[in-house]
Enzyme design. Structure first.
Site, short mmCIF file in Angstrom:
data_model
loop_
_atom_site.label_atom_id
_atom_site.label_comp_id
_atom_site.label_asym_id
_atom_site.label_seq_id
_atom_site.Cartn_x
_atom_site.Cartn_y
_atom_site.Cartn_z
N GLY A 37 -36.34 -25.91 9.19
CA GLY A 37 -37.02 -24.94 9.46
C GLY A 37 -38.22 -24.14 10.63
O GLY A 37 -38.09 -24.91 11.23
N THR A 38 -37.93 -23.17 10.52
CA THR A 38 -38.89 -22.49 11.21
C THR A 38 -38.97 -20.70 11.55
O THR A 38 -38.68 -20.03 10.55
CB THR A 38 -38.23 -22.13 12.47
N THR A 39 -40.36 -20.15 12.05
CA THR A 39 -39.85 -18.86 11.49
C THR A 39 -40.32 -17.74 13.08
O THR A 39 -41.44 -18.17 14.21
CB THR A 39 -41.59 -18.04 10.84
N LYS A 80 -40.97 -22.26 20.91
CA LYS A 80 -39.64 -21.82 21.02
C LYS A 80 -39.39 -20.58 21.00
O LYS A 80 -38.19 -19.78 20.79
CB LYS A 80 -39.59 -22.05 18.96
#
EC number: 3.4.25.1
Length: 272
Positions: A55-57, A88
């Site tokens: 998961g990430t954004t 990131k």
């Protein structure tokens, strides 16, 4: 005269297919080889390794003064938060950035590989590679490894001779050009804020605030996103880091604590 050739005959043993050497080879355990005519079907039938949920954004959008890129910094393996300080947003060259979504090792390796190829292109052609060319180069590389377990969902953002550029590239070799993208488990929440507040003629300050607010609201609702919100701006002079704020501090900025007023009600007690 007849020559005696009996001493020239070979006495070395001759092994046949039924001998113990070949019998041992036939008993050796083997594995199935992929069918060259149906490689994708072979991959689907193969036993897959355990892959924890990721998961990430991350997000990026083009506006009047360039490209704004933002991301959180949390790394997770299923329900376990392994790090709160992952970078990131990766610098490919002084005028181009890439984002990470998917497997951390896959994204870091292929961005590093892309940076090397972009530098070699610059040395060979005496000019920087375009954003279109870099994204196409990465998409072609990843397409050759499709079906082999890679997990990459990246955005390539930068500035070249034609102006700002933004592309989305995934591990299947897909490549999309657009004005704004959000990638990761928190992207539905980020898209809500981004689509509502996006305007092409924003200032750099307004664009950075929109990107920061979109990432924050994604971390507020998505358990796999969190840590620090990093915001970068890519313009004619290259990329520059604008802000890097902890989501805990941003929470009190967007939702300030208001002291609650307690009203005491006086009740008259009438004695018997």
């Amino acid at each position: 005269m007849k020559l005696d050739t009996s001493g020239l005959e070979s006495t070395a043993p001759i092994f046949r297919r039924s001998d113990f050497v070949f019998d041992g080879l036939q008993m050796t355990p083997s594995f199935d080889l992929p069918n060259p005519t149906d490689f994708d079907g072979f991959q689907k039938e193969a036993v897959q390794m355990v892959k924890p949920a990721k998961g990430t954004t991350t997000l990026a959008f083009i506006f009047k003064h360039g490209v704004m890129v933002a991301a959180d910094s949390r790394a997770s393996m299923g329900g376990y938060i392994s790090s709160q300080s992952v970078k990131k947003i990766i610098e490919i060259n002084p005028y181009m950035l890439g984002t990470m979504a998917g497997g951390a090792a896959d994204c870091q390796f292929w961005h590093r590989n892309l940076g090397i190829k972009c530098r070699l292109h610059e040395l060979a052609n005496k000019r920087r590679i375009s954003v279109t060319g870099a994204s196409k180069l990465l998409a072609n590389i990843l397409y050759n490894y499709r079906g082999m377990g890679l997990s990459v969902g990246t955005m390539i953002a930068g500035w070249d001779e034609t102006g700002p550029g933004l592309y989305y590239v995934d591990s299947e070799g897909g490549r999309l050009k657009g004005m704004r993208f959000s990638v990761g488990s928190g992207s539905p929440y980020a898209y809500g804020v981004l689509d509502n507040g996006y305007k092409y003629d924003m200032t750099v300050e307004e664009a950075s605030e929109l990107a920061r607010r979109a990432i924050y609201h994604a971390t507020y609702r998505d358990g796999a996103s969190g840590g620090v919100v990093s915001v970068y701006h890519v313009g004619p002079d290259g990329w520059k880091k604008v802000t890097g704020d902890d989501v805990g501090d941003l929470h009190f900025q967007y939702y300030p604590v208001v002291p609650a007023t307690v009203e005491q009600e006086m009740v008259e007690v009438v004695g018997a």
